[in-house]
Design an enzyme around this catalytic site. Sequence first.
Site, short mmCIF file in Angstrom:
data_model
loop_
_atom_site.label_atom_id
_atom_site.label_comp_id
_atom_site.label_asym_id
_atom_site.label_seq_id
_atom_site.Cartn_x
_atom_site.Cartn_y
_atom_site.Cartn_z
N ILE A 12 17.00 26.65 34.21
CA ILE A 12 15.88 26.59 33.27
C ILE A 12 15.98 25.35 32.39
O ILE A 12 14.99 24.66 32.13
CB ILE A 12 15.81 27.90 32.44
CG1 ILE A 12 15.69 29.10 33.40
CG2 ILE A 12 14.62 27.87 31.49
CD1 ILE A 12 15.83 30.45 32.74
N ASP A 31 26.18 19.42 28.50
CA ASP A 31 26.43 20.38 29.59
C ASP A 31 27.83 20.09 30.12
O ASP A 31 28.22 18.93 30.25
CB ASP A 31 25.39 20.19 30.70
CG ASP A 31 25.26 21.41 31.59
OD1 ASP A 31 24.16 21.99 31.65
OD2 ASP A 31 26.26 21.80 32.24
N ASP A 50 32.09 20.53 26.77
CA ASP A 50 32.09 21.97 26.57
C ASP A 50 31.79 22.25 25.10
O ASP A 50 32.52 21.77 24.22
CB ASP A 50 33.48 22.49 26.96
CG ASP A 50 33.65 23.97 26.70
OD1 ASP A 50 32.72 24.60 26.15
OD2 ASP A 50 34.72 24.49 27.04
N TYR A 140 26.85 41.44 29.03
CA TYR A 140 25.87 40.35 29.03
C TYR A 140 24.77 40.63 28.00
O TYR A 140 24.50 39.82 27.11
CB TYR A 140 25.27 40.18 30.43
CG TYR A 140 24.11 39.23 30.47
CD1 TYR A 140 24.31 37.87 30.25
CD2 TYR A 140 22.81 39.68 30.69
CE1 TYR A 140 23.23 36.98 30.26
CE2 TYR A 140 21.74 38.81 30.70
CZ TYR A 140 21.95 37.46 30.48
OH TYR A 140 20.89 36.60 30.48
N LYS A 144 24.07 38.89 24.09
CA LYS A 144 22.79 38.26 23.71
C LYS A 144 22.22 38.93 22.46
O LYS A 144 21.68 38.27 21.57
CB LYS A 144 21.80 38.36 24.87
CG LYS A 144 22.16 37.50 26.07
CD LYS A 144 21.88 36.04 25.79
CE LYS A 144 22.15 35.18 27.01
NZ LYS A 144 21.81 33.77 26.80
N PHE A 168 12.27 37.83 30.96
CA PHE A 168 12.35 38.86 31.98
C PHE A 168 12.91 38.16 33.23
O PHE A 168 13.96 37.56 33.13
CB PHE A 168 11.02 39.61 32.09
CG PHE A 168 10.94 40.65 30.96
CD1 PHE A 168 10.95 40.25 29.63
CD2 PHE A 168 10.95 42.00 31.23
CE1 PHE A 168 10.97 41.19 28.59
CE2 PHE A 168 10.95 42.94 30.20
CZ PHE A 168 10.96 42.54 28.89
N ASN A 169 12.26 38.18 34.40
CA ASN A 169 12.92 37.57 35.56
C ASN A 169 12.43 36.14 35.80
O ASN A 169 11.38 35.95 36.43
CB ASN A 169 12.70 38.44 36.79
CG ASN A 169 13.55 39.69 36.72
OD1 ASN A 169 13.35 40.53 35.85
ND2 ASN A 169 14.52 39.79 37.60
N LEU A 189 17.04 37.75 43.32
CA LEU A 189 16.31 38.24 44.50
C LEU A 189 15.51 37.14 45.21
O LEU A 189 15.63 36.98 46.43
CB LEU A 189 15.37 39.38 44.07
CG LEU A 189 14.55 39.96 45.21
CD1 LEU A 189 15.45 40.64 46.23
CD2 LEU A 189 13.51 40.94 44.67
N1 UDP Z 1 17.83 42.82 44.28
C1 UDP Z 1 17.96 43.27 45.59
N2 UDP Z 1 18.76 42.55 46.45
C2 UDP Z 1 19.42 41.42 46.06
C3 UDP Z 1 19.27 40.97 44.72
C4 UDP Z 1 18.46 41.69 43.86
O1 UDP Z 1 17.37 44.28 45.97
O2 UDP Z 1 20.13 40.84 46.87
C5 UDP Z 1 16.96 43.57 43.35
C6 UDP Z 1 17.68 44.06 42.10
O3 UDP Z 1 18.24 45.31 42.32
C7 UDP Z 1 16.54 44.09 41.09
C8 UDP Z 1 15.62 42.96 41.54
O4 UDP Z 1 15.97 42.69 42.90
O5 UDP Z 1 15.82 45.30 41.19
C9 UDP Z 1 15.80 41.69 40.74
O6 UDP Z 1 17.19 41.38 40.66
P1 UDP Z 1 17.72 39.99 40.16
O7 UDP Z 1 19.21 40.00 40.33
O8 UDP Z 1 16.95 38.90 40.80
O9 UDP Z 1 17.34 39.96 38.60
P2 UDP Z 1 17.68 41.01 37.43
O10 UDP Z 1 16.52 41.97 37.41
O11 UDP Z 1 18.98 41.64 37.72
O12 UDP Z 1 17.69 40.14 36.22
#
Ligand code: UDP
Length: 321
Positions: A12, A31, A50, A140, A144, A168-169, A189
């Site tokens: 990011i 960084d 660091d 984690y 935060k 969020f994601n 994911l």
């Molecule tokens: N997920 C999955 N397989 C993977 C990685 C993630 O099914 O190999 C699912 C995970 O359980 C969650 C969603 O994808 O429901 C998003 O996960 P990610 O790790 O990307 O982000 P998070 O929500 O943990 O911040």
Amino acid sequence: MHVLVVGGAGYIGSHMVKLLCRRDCEVTVLDDLSAGYRDAVTGGRFVLGDLGEARVLAEVFAAQRFDGVMHFASHIQVGESVREPAKYYRNNVFKTQALLDAMVAHQVRHFIFSSTAAIFGEPVRTPIDEAHPKNPINPYGRGKWMVEQMLEDYDLAYGLKAVKLRYFNAAGADPEGQLGERHEPETHLIPLVLQAASGRRANVTVFGADYDTPDGTCIRDYIHVADLCEAHWLALRRLWEGGESAAYNLGNGNGFSVREVIETARAVSGREFSVVYGERRPGDPARLVADSRRARDELGWRPRHAALETIIGHAWRWETR
Ligand code: UDP
């Protein structure tokens, strides 16, 4: 305006540096390249170091007067934080405090903090607004949330104004194709699915298909990295204009299931790949969706790349670059 971007070589942060340079800011990146890449820093001055080392912070702050600081240098793996809490509290909490103390010492008053939906823990209602109870369930998220609370106290005592942005994601890649996600190891994911699509990975595992959701897989709120960065810019501008400290939840407000991500990745890439159905991942809530109305109302923030096809399309271009 001169902005210090800590962690500006990461996913990011590198997109943020590019945006700040576009908006005619001076940029210094600090960084340690523990998780970032030097070639992802496309502008500004780069300092390798660091932030946990007092000498490094002293030198960075002595060299320059900053108008704002953005802090992206966190460890981000929930599972690892459970196994190695010391690593997470040291990096994400104590080093952040050292950064804040340097800001106070040098009278730098504007801070943008990368926070997370993980501060809320298991949702008690959805979509999740800023007032939702904070009940983090892993180191984690707890770290935060600790920093968010620390920031409240630093504002009261030292007048340090901070905007906490709860991601969020975060997903997607630079719409111009120059930057993208490069985590090692990758746990997210969308990049994992696209690695399966490109053949870099044999398959992708779905972590649980027995959740209480329409298709049984977890629902997440994927937010394009460029939209996230735009929110940081608006937040910093608000502080520059005299705004008070604040916190905003940043998401699309649209949840997508793991299955929908997989189907969209198949459509976008035109590739077939194999999907394995596995166990649930501990600590995964069924549904995490943001209520981002406050960011829209107060910052005038409008996600531009809200469609899952666009988010995955940009990530796919990066994967196949
Ligand atoms: N997920 C999955 N397989 C993977 C990685 C993630 O099914 O190999 C699912 C995970 O359980 C969650 C969603 O994808 O429901 C998003 O996960 P990610 O790790 O990307 O982000 P998070 O929500 O943990 O911040």
